[in-house]
Each structure stands twice: as structure tokens, then as C-alpha cells.
Design a protein around this motif. Structure first.
Motif, mmCIF file in Angstrom:
data_model
loop_
_atom_site.group_PDB
_atom_site.id
_atom_site.type_symbol
_atom_site.label_atom_id
_atom_site.label_comp_id
_atom_site.label_asym_id
_atom_site.label_seq_id
_atom_site.Cartn_x
_atom_site.Cartn_y
_atom_site.Cartn_z
ATOM 1 N N HIS A 32 0.860 -1.170 0.000
ATOM 2 C CA HIS A 32 0.000 0.000 0.000
ATOM 3 C C HIS A 32 0.901 1.226 0.000
ATOM 4 O O HIS A 32 2.004 1.208 0.552
ATOM 5 C CB HIS A 32 -0.900 -0.016 1.227
ATOM 6 C CG HIS A 32 -1.552 -1.354 1.455
ATOM 7 N ND1 HIS A 32 -2.600 -1.808 0.678
ATOM 8 C CD2 HIS A 32 -1.281 -2.343 2.359
ATOM 9 C CE1 HIS A 32 -2.953 -3.016 1.093
ATOM 10 N NE2 HIS A 32 -2.171 -3.361 2.108
ATOM 11 N N GLY A 34 1.408 5.614 0.333
ATOM 12 C CA GLY A 34 0.802 6.767 0.989
ATOM 13 C C GLY A 34 1.707 7.982 1.013
ATOM 14 O O GLY A 34 2.864 7.929 0.580
ATOM 15 N N PHE A 36 2.755 11.294 3.684
ATOM 16 C CA PHE A 36 2.745 11.929 4.993
ATOM 17 C C PHE A 36 3.384 13.310 4.846
ATOM 18 O O PHE A 36 4.003 13.604 3.820
ATOM 19 C CB PHE A 36 3.559 11.094 5.992
ATOM 20 C CG PHE A 36 2.852 9.870 6.495
ATOM 21 C CD1 PHE A 36 2.599 8.798 5.650
ATOM 22 C CD2 PHE A 36 2.443 9.776 7.811
ATOM 23 C CE1 PHE A 36 1.943 7.661 6.112
ATOM 24 C CE2 PHE A 36 1.784 8.637 8.276
ATOM 25 C CZ PHE A 36 1.539 7.589 7.428
ATOM 26 N N PHE A 46 -0.253 11.738 8.762
ATOM 27 C CA PHE A 46 -0.793 11.063 7.590
ATOM 28 C C PHE A 46 -1.549 12.048 6.713
ATOM 29 O O PHE A 46 -2.280 12.904 7.212
ATOM 30 C CB PHE A 46 -1.724 9.946 8.048
ATOM 31 C CG PHE A 46 -2.571 9.354 6.971
ATOM 32 C CD1 PHE A 46 -3.915 9.677 6.875
ATOM 33 C CD2 PHE A 46 -2.026 8.497 6.034
ATOM 34 C CE1 PHE A 46 -4.704 9.141 5.882
ATOM 35 C CE2 PHE A 46 -2.815 7.957 5.037
ATOM 36 C CZ PHE A 46 -4.157 8.286 4.951
ATOM 37 N N ALA A 49 -3.625 7.801 1.430
ATOM 38 C CA ALA A 49 -3.151 6.462 1.112
ATOM 39 C C ALA A 49 -3.955 5.868 -0.030
ATOM 40 O O ALA A 49 -5.142 6.183 -0.199
ATOM 41 C CB ALA A 49 -3.258 5.548 2.334
ATOM 42 N N ASN A 57 -7.834 6.657 0.992
ATOM 43 C CA ASN A 57 -8.075 7.164 2.339
ATOM 44 C C ASN A 57 -7.381 8.513 2.462
ATOM 45 O O ASN A 57 -6.245 8.680 1.988
ATOM 46 C CB ASN A 57 -7.544 6.180 3.385
ATOM 47 C CG ASN A 57 -8.025 6.499 4.788
ATOM 48 O OD1 ASN A 57 -8.869 7.362 4.981
ATOM 49 N ND2 ASN A 57 -7.506 5.792 5.773
ATOM 50 N N TYR A 58 -8.052 9.479 3.074
ATOM 51 C CA TYR A 58 -7.504 10.827 3.211
ATOM 52 C C TYR A 58 -7.642 11.332 4.644
ATOM 53 O O TYR A 58 -8.609 10.998 5.344
ATOM 54 C CB TYR A 58 -8.235 11.812 2.295
ATOM 55 C CG TYR A 58 -8.078 11.546 0.834
ATOM 56 C CD1 TYR A 58 -9.048 10.841 0.123
ATOM 57 C CD2 TYR A 58 -6.963 12.004 0.135
ATOM 58 C CE1 TYR A 58 -8.912 10.590 -1.224
ATOM 59 C CE2 TYR A 58 -6.821 11.764 -1.215
ATOM 60 C CZ TYR A 58 -7.797 11.056 -1.892
ATOM 61 O OH TYR A 58 -7.656 10.825 -3.238
ATOM 62 N N ALA A 59 -6.713 12.163 5.036
ATOM 63 C CA ALA A 59 -6.872 12.905 6.279
ATOM 64 C C ALA A 59 -7.989 13.925 6.092
ATOM 65 O O ALA A 59 -8.185 14.450 4.989
ATOM 66 C CB ALA A 59 -5.577 13.622 6.641
ATOM 67 N N THR A 104 -1.221 3.910 7.090
ATOM 68 C CA THR A 104 -1.857 5.098 7.644
ATOM 69 C C THR A 104 -1.295 5.484 9.001
ATOM 70 O O THR A 104 -1.709 6.496 9.576
ATOM 71 C CB THR A 104 -3.375 4.901 7.779
ATOM 72 O OG1 THR A 104 -3.626 3.762 8.617
ATOM 73 C CG2 THR A 104 -4.022 4.662 6.427
ATOM 74 N N SER A 105 -0.346 4.720 9.510
ATOM 75 C CA SER A 105 0.172 5.029 10.846
ATOM 76 C C SER A 105 1.688 5.122 10.884
ATOM 77 O O SER A 105 2.249 6.190 11.088
ATOM 78 C CB SER A 105 -0.308 3.979 11.845
ATOM 79 O OG SER A 105 0.095 2.674 11.438
#
Length: 120
Positions: A32, A34, A36, A46, A49, A57-59, A104-105
């Protein structure tokens, strides 16, 4: 896994930039990807991603303004950033991880950062 980010620069508020991240090898089927960012004096956070399935996936802070995408043939991930704000100023890092929770982390693999500066 090696990641090479590019595309940062200086832009006025309201403007756009597109970041690119070239990955070594064909990793999208197993990793995956992403983005940051880290602003001065703040922790890395983050941004977005794209999972190997294609799910995004978004902040919350960038939803509706940033778009993450990938070009599988070119092993490249993009971050299109529109309607930029001064608070988007940061060093942006691309990342990769074989686990969906990791991307995501705390991703396993990191590229070097690229500076994005948004002037008001």
C-alpha cells in the motif's frame, strides 16, 4: 523498496502542485502506498493512502482538495494538491507498507522528503 519523491516547490495560496513518488520495482500489488507530511515543529502526519486494492483514504484536513493516484505501469504514485493553504506547508514524504494498517500510521518504507511551501 526504494522510493523517490519529487515535485515540491513554492506556490501561492489557492494554487496547485503535483507530487510524484517513483518506486523501485513492481510493488503496488503487494504494498500500500501513501503520503505523509511534517511541518516545522510538528509531528509527521498522515495525508493520504492508496491501497493495493485501489481503495483511497484521506486525512480530514485534505479531503476534497488532495487526490492520490497511481500509475502502475510507471511504478509511480501521485499526490495532486489543489486549493493549497499556508497550513499545507511541510516536507512531504511518500511511504509504502505491506500492511493496510501500517500505511496510515507508521509505514515500513519511506522516501526522502520534498518541500512544499505555500505563501499567503
Amino acid at each position: 523498496v526504494q522510493l523517490q519523491a519529487s515535485g515540491g516547490g513554492l506556490v501561492q495560496a489557492g494554487g496547485s502542485l503535483r507530487l510524484s513518488c517513483a518506486a523501485s520495482g513492481r510493488i503496488f500489488s503487494s504494498h500500500h502506498m501513501g503520503w505523509f507530511r511534517q511541518a516545522p515543529g510538528k509531528e509527521r502526519e498522515f495525508v493520504a493512502a492508496i491501497f493495493w486494492s485501489g481503495r483511497l483514504n484521506y486525512a480530514d484536513s485534505v479531503k476534497g482538495r488532495f487526490t492520490i493516484s497511481r500509475d502502475v505501469a510507471k511504478n509511480t504514485v501521485f499526490l495532486q494538491m489543489n486549493s493549497l493553504k499556508p497550513e499545507d506547508t511541510a516536507v512531504y514524504y511518500c511511504a509504502a507498507d505491506p500492511a493496510p494498517g501500517g500505511i496510515t500510521s507508521l509505514p515500513l518504507y519511506w522516501g526522502q522528503g520534498t518541500q512544499v511551501t505555500v505563501s499567503s
